[in-house]
Design a protein around this motif. Structure first.
Motif, PDB file in Angstrom:
ATOM      1  N   PHE A  61      14.882  -6.081   5.805  1.00  0.00           N
ATOM      2  CA  PHE A  61      15.871  -6.027   6.615  1.00  0.00           C
ATOM      3  C   PHE A  61      16.444  -4.468   7.121  1.00  0.00           C
ATOM      4  N   GLU A  62      16.932  -4.177   8.348  1.00  0.00           N
ATOM      5  CA  GLU A  62      17.202  -2.929   8.821  1.00  0.00           C
ATOM      6  C   GLU A  62      18.482  -2.916   8.350  1.00  0.00           C
ATOM      7  N   ASP A  68      23.334  -6.622   5.590  1.00  0.00           N
ATOM      8  CA  ASP A  68      23.419  -8.416   6.146  1.00  0.00           C
ATOM      9  C   ASP A  68      22.420  -8.806   5.736  1.00  0.00           C
ATOM     10  N   LEU A  69      22.138  -9.612   4.427  1.00  0.00           N
ATOM     11  CA  LEU A  69      20.886 -10.111   3.997  1.00  0.00           C
ATOM     12  C   LEU A  69      20.384 -11.473   4.318  1.00  0.00           C
ATOM     13  N   TYR A 118      13.685   0.468   6.027  1.00  0.00           N
ATOM     14  CA  TYR A 118      13.808  -0.808   5.658  1.00  0.00           C
ATOM     15  C   TYR A 118      14.162  -1.425   4.076  1.00  0.00           C
ATOM     16  N   GLU A 159      12.129 -10.204   2.106  1.00  0.00           N
ATOM     17  CA  GLU A 159      12.165 -10.583   2.782  1.00  0.00           C
ATOM     18  C   GLU A 159      12.753  -8.605   3.349  1.00  0.00           C
ATOM     19  N   SER A 201      18.949 -14.632   6.554  1.00  0.00           N
ATOM     20  CA  SER A 201      17.657 -14.525   7.402  1.00  0.00           C
ATOM     21  C   SER A 201      17.978 -16.440   7.491  1.00  0.00           C
TER      22      SER A 201
END
Length: 344
Positions: free
Chosen positions: A72-73, A77-78, A56, A70, A80
């Motif tokens: 994220f995979e 694209d950060l 991650y 946060e 949310s």
């Protein structure tokens, strides 16, 4: 006031139109799954800190009255719709306000966050340490206290470098008690919460491209990066409020990081403004999941003169020259297609 308001509205509208939505598509190239994407990876953001850990990406930033982390995979694209606050300072303390540039580190099997805070007066900025309460960095962090050397001077942008089995704290600070210039300092650590030796100045703003934007002259935002045994510190230079904010490079040429003469400064920035990207700076480095790509994540503006107001978070590929120096090139425009290697 009206002109200023109209200007800021125009900046926001233009940034939105230029950044729009981060669109992706996938193709297979030479057996590798390549994700095509465009910047920005977050519509707004300052001093982005991103690391990859066990499948991650973790994005650490200040906001919503505290520090957020946060998970994220996907690095590209950060965004949310929600936020995850891991720590909020109590009111009325020396560390209650102006939380700047938090960094998340995994050290000795535990999570730590380093952040600059003050009581509302910038001259009182110091570095503080938070410690995670579990192996999940999106869980709550607890306050451990101030991290400082014997001088206890103004300090921001602290980071940790591990080298030859030792840990070093690197930060931006003042020589004395006056805001004349910001230098980069290094000191040895005995553990993730403690500086155990004297600070050593390893960089001061001396080249013309480090002194733009007026006074004070600035070196800040250090981050250590290593490639094939060569150790570098990438840092930000010139005023963070101006178009000329940029990234510089120090390289360790000796054996002892505490020897100021062991650090060599590159005579030119490794990332600076273009005709369409302004104030690129304050970065972190991470990799694609398989480690085949190195990426720099930084903030920048799409509109000249927008200072701290119009920043978005961007990323672009880092390559390496024959001397193991990082090569970034010009900042990539919003909307330009990039390829991210992801074989998960």
């Amino acid at each position: 006031m009206k002109k200023a308001a109209v200007f800021m509205i125009a900046i926001c509208m233009l940034s939105f139109m230029l950044g729009c939505e981060n669109k992706t598509e996938t193709e297979i190239k030479e057996g590798t799954k390549m994700i095509k994407f465009t910047n920005p990876i977050a519509e707004t953001g300052n001093d982005p800190w991103v690391i990859y850990h066990e499948g991650y990406y973790y994005y650490c930033y200040s906001g919503h009255g505290g520090i957020c982390v946060e998970r994220f995979e996907n690095l590209y694209d950060l965004e949310s719709d929600e936020y995850n606050k891991v720590w909020q300072p109590p009111e009325g303390e020396a560390y209650s306000k102006e939380l700047w540039a938090p960094e998340l580190h995994y050290l000795n099997g535990e999570w730590y966050i380093y952040v600059a805070c003050d009581d509302g007066d910038n001259k009182n900025h110091r570095m503080y340490v938070l410690k995670g309460t579990s192996q999940d960095p999106t869980d709550r962090f607890e306050f451990m206290g101030k991290i400082y050397d014997g001088t206890d001077r103004w300090a921001i942008d602290g980071t940790v470098m591990q080298y030859n089995g030792k840990m070093y704290f690197i930060w931006s600070g003042w020589t004395g008690s006056q805001n004349v210039r910001q230098n980069l300092y290094i000191a040895e650590m005995s553990d993730p919460c403690t500086i155990s030796g004297d600070r050593v100045r390893i960089s001061t703003p001396e080249l013309e491209w480090e002194k733009l934007g007026g006074t004070p002259h600035i070196n800040e935002g250090p981050v250590a990066i290593e490639h094939n045994g060569t150790v570098h510190i990438v840092y930000s230079a010139s005023g963070s409020w101006c178009d000329d904010y940029c990234l510089g490079l120090l390289t360790l040429t000796g054996e002892d990081p505490l020897d100021e003469n062991a650090w060599r400064k590159l005579e030119r920035p490794i990332l600076s403004k273009s005709d369409t990207v302004f104030g690129p700076g304050h970065c972190s480095f991470t990799t694609s999941p398989d480690g085949s790509q190195t990426w720099v994540v930084y903030h920048a503006n799409a509109v000249s003169g927008s200072g701290w107001s119009g920043r978005s978070v961007r990323m672009q590929l880092v390559t390496w020259d024959e001397n193991n120096y990082p090569v970034i090139g010009e900042p990539v425009d919003l909307g330009v297609e990039l390829e991210f290697a992801d074989n998960r």
